[in-house]
Write a protein that holds these residues in place. Structure first.
Motif, mmCIF file in Angstrom:
data_model
loop_
_atom_site.group_PDB
_atom_site.id
_atom_site.type_symbol
_atom_site.label_atom_id
_atom_site.label_comp_id
_atom_site.label_asym_id
_atom_site.label_seq_id
_atom_site.Cartn_x
_atom_site.Cartn_y
_atom_site.Cartn_z
ATOM 1 N N ALA A 1 0.829 -1.207 0.000
ATOM 2 C CA ALA A 1 0.000 0.000 0.000
ATOM 3 C C ALA A 1 0.862 1.255 0.000
ATOM 4 C CB ALA A 1 -0.919 -0.005 1.226
ATOM 5 N N GLY A 2 1.979 1.215 0.742
ATOM 6 C CA GLY A 2 2.884 2.357 0.752
ATOM 7 C C GLY A 2 3.461 2.641 -0.618
ATOM 8 N N LEU A 3 3.815 1.579 -1.337
ATOM 9 C CA LEU A 3 4.333 1.751 -2.694
ATOM 10 C C LEU A 3 3.271 2.374 -3.595
ATOM 11 C CD1 LEU A 3 6.475 1.322 -4.870
ATOM 12 C CD2 LEU A 3 5.632 -1.030 -5.129
ATOM 13 N N TYR A 4 2.041 1.867 -3.504
ATOM 14 C CA TYR A 4 0.957 2.405 -4.324
ATOM 15 C C TYR A 4 0.676 3.871 -3.970
ATOM 16 C CZ TYR A 4 -0.092 -2.370 -5.847
ATOM 17 O OH TYR A 4 -0.021 -3.630 -6.397
ATOM 18 N N TYR A 5 0.771 4.194 -2.675
ATOM 19 C CA TYR A 5 0.509 5.578 -2.293
ATOM 20 C C TYR A 5 1.562 6.520 -2.865
ATOM 21 C CZ TYR A 5 -0.089 9.885 0.210
ATOM 22 O OH TYR A 5 -0.259 11.217 0.480
ATOM 23 N N PHE B 1 -1.828 0.703 -11.162
ATOM 24 C CA PHE B 1 -2.362 0.658 -9.803
ATOM 25 C C PHE B 1 -2.434 2.050 -9.198
ATOM 26 C CE2 PHE B 1 -0.924 -3.726 -10.368
ATOM 27 C CZ PHE B 1 -2.033 -4.421 -9.894
ATOM 28 N N GLY B 2 -1.517 2.937 -9.609
ATOM 29 C CA GLY B 2 -1.587 4.303 -9.136
ATOM 30 C C GLY B 2 -2.885 4.980 -9.547
ATOM 31 N N PHE B 3 -3.289 4.813 -10.792
ATOM 32 C CA PHE B 3 -4.545 5.396 -11.258
ATOM 33 C C PHE B 3 -5.740 4.776 -10.545
ATOM 34 C CE2 PHE B 3 -2.394 7.057 -15.166
ATOM 35 C CZ PHE B 3 -2.859 8.351 -15.062
ATOM 36 N N ILE B 4 -5.701 3.467 -10.320
ATOM 37 C CA ILE B 4 -6.797 2.808 -9.598
ATOM 38 C C ILE B 4 -6.951 3.408 -8.205
ATOM 39 C CG2 ILE B 4 -7.516 0.625 -8.537
ATOM 40 C CD1 ILE B 4 -6.366 -0.811 -10.966
ATOM 41 N N VAL B 5 -5.824 3.593 -7.513
ATOM 42 C CA VAL B 5 -5.854 4.155 -6.164
ATOM 43 C C VAL B 5 -6.394 5.579 -6.183
ATOM 44 C CG1 VAL B 5 -4.361 4.987 -4.303
ATOM 45 C CG2 VAL B 5 -4.052 2.688 -5.217
ATOM 46 N N VAL B 6 -5.974 6.386 -7.140
ATOM 47 C CA VAL B 6 -6.431 7.772 -7.228
ATOM 48 C C VAL B 6 -7.939 7.834 -7.463
ATOM 49 C CG1 VAL B 6 -6.337 9.864 -8.628
ATOM 50 C CG2 VAL B 6 -4.228 8.722 -7.962
ATOM 51 N N ALA C 1 5.968 5.958 3.003
ATOM 52 C CA ALA C 1 4.661 6.484 2.599
ATOM 53 C C ALA C 1 4.046 7.331 3.713
ATOM 54 C CB ALA C 1 3.729 5.334 2.231
ATOM 55 N N ALA C 2 4.191 6.881 4.965
ATOM 56 C CA ALA C 2 3.650 7.653 6.090
ATOM 57 C C ALA C 2 4.335 9.011 6.201
ATOM 58 C CB ALA C 2 3.817 6.856 7.385
ATOM 59 N N VAL C 3 5.647 9.045 6.000
ATOM 60 C CA VAL C 3 6.391 10.306 6.067
ATOM 61 C C VAL C 3 5.963 11.243 4.932
ATOM 62 C CG1 VAL C 3 8.682 11.336 5.814
ATOM 63 C CG2 VAL C 3 8.380 9.315 7.249
ATOM 64 N N VAL C 4 5.825 10.704 3.727
ATOM 65 C CA VAL C 4 5.407 11.529 2.586
ATOM 66 C C VAL C 4 4.002 12.071 2.796
ATOM 67 C CG1 VAL C 4 4.819 11.470 0.129
ATOM 68 C CG2 VAL C 4 6.937 10.423 0.928
ATOM 69 N N LEU C 5 3.087 11.240 3.316
ATOM 70 C CA LEU C 5 1.722 11.688 3.584
ATOM 71 C C LEU C 5 1.721 12.829 4.591
ATOM 72 C CD1 LEU C 5 -1.374 11.481 3.519
ATOM 73 C CD2 LEU C 5 -1.201 9.625 5.198
#
Length: 297
Positions: free
Chosen positions: A15-19, A231-236, A154-158
């Motif tokens: 999930a972090g990679l996808y985010y 997968f990035g587009f799916i998540v968005v 991913a948590a840091v970037v968020l």
């Protein structure tokens, strides 16, 4: 119980990679209303720049501070390429959606071909630090350190994106520009600079995703960014176009769903992700946290 913990934490790593892939897409769409199909190229640029720097840049390497220097080089390369793409190709095409799609798709294909021409189509070993190949025991489960790295990054970037949008002057300008671009321009603020900055931030996040994907999979290849972009587009779309937190929730849902389903029903993880996308589009077309437009927390 250890199996559940392992699937949970590796799912959060995925999930972090996808985010990281989707956060730049979401931010760019929220402000500039641009669907950037060349976003996957920024992933590949970041990964290849880090791979090159680890063996050619003085002081860089695959361990310790040398690896950090190589990663910084890759992230900066992704941000610079994204800024150039915005200035040269995207800026003349704002509000021309079809032209944007054609240009960014063409750029993506040309970029992959260029990488193949320079370094070949075969995957190359990525400079993976030794600790990334090790595991950490949590609750009886041997969790790969690379998954923990992905989730933590991913948590840091968020957190950084939320703080940037909420507490900085530039972030406020970006949010105001999303709501009423004409009013912000009338106040004497050059929104175009904010557009370029957002593309740079998106490119940096994408480059970091490409680098960490290299660490996770131990290889780098020209088409790696394009496959992750799907997968990035799916998540968005699931999270809501332009929503930073919505993208994070969607990435968690997709990563965990894919990981658990692939374990208990091998090969069906991608099918379930597409099914989730279809359900969200039918029930809530604007996404989990989507609004009538704009990038928001």
């Amino acid at each position: 119980m250890s199996t559940f913990i392992l699937l949970l934490l590796t799912g959060l790593g995925l999930a972090g990679l996808y985010y990281l892939v989707a956060s730049g897409l979401s931010l760019v769409f929220g402000l500039a209303d641009v669907l950037n199909f060349a976003h996957g190229l920024f992933l590949s640029v970041g990964a290849y720049a880090t791979w090159w720097a680890a063996t050619n840049l003085p002081g860089a390497g695959s361990e310790g501070l040398g690896f950090v220097l190589a990663v910084v080089f890759g992230v900066v390369a992704g941000a610079v390429i994204a800024s150039i793409v915005e200035l040269v190709l995207i800026r003349p095409l704002y509000r021309r959606t079809i032209a944007q799609v054609l240009v960014t798709v063409g750029l993506s294909l040309a970029g992959v071909a260029l990488l193949q021409a320079i370094w070949g189509a075969d995957p190359r070993p990525f400079p993976r630090p030794a600790w990334a190949s090790q595991v950490t025991t949590i609750g009886g489960a041997a969790v790969p350190n690379s998954s923990l790295l992905l989730a933590g990054s991913a948590a840091v970037v968020l957190a950084a994106l939320l703080a940037f949008l909420r507490f900085t002057r530039v972030g406020l300008v970006i949010r105001a520009g999303v709501e009423d671009r004409a009013m912000v321009t009338a106040l004497g603020i050059d929104v175009r600079k904010a557009f370029t900055l957002v593309f740079a931030i998106g490119g940096a996040a994408a480059a970091l995703a490409g680098i960490l994907a290299g660490v996770q999979f131990s290889v780098v290849s020209p088409g790696q960014g394009t496959s992750l972009l799907i997968f990035g587009f799916i998540v968005v779309v699931i999270g809501g176009m332009g929503s930073v937190t919505g993208t994070a929730w969607a990435a968690a849902a997709v990563g965990l769903l894919q990981q658990f389903v692939n374990y208990y029903a091998p090969g069906l993880g991608d099918v379930c992700v597409v099914a989730l996308l279809a359900v969200v589009l039918l029930v809530r077309p604007q996404g989990l946290a989507g609004v009538a437009g704009g990038a928001h927390a």
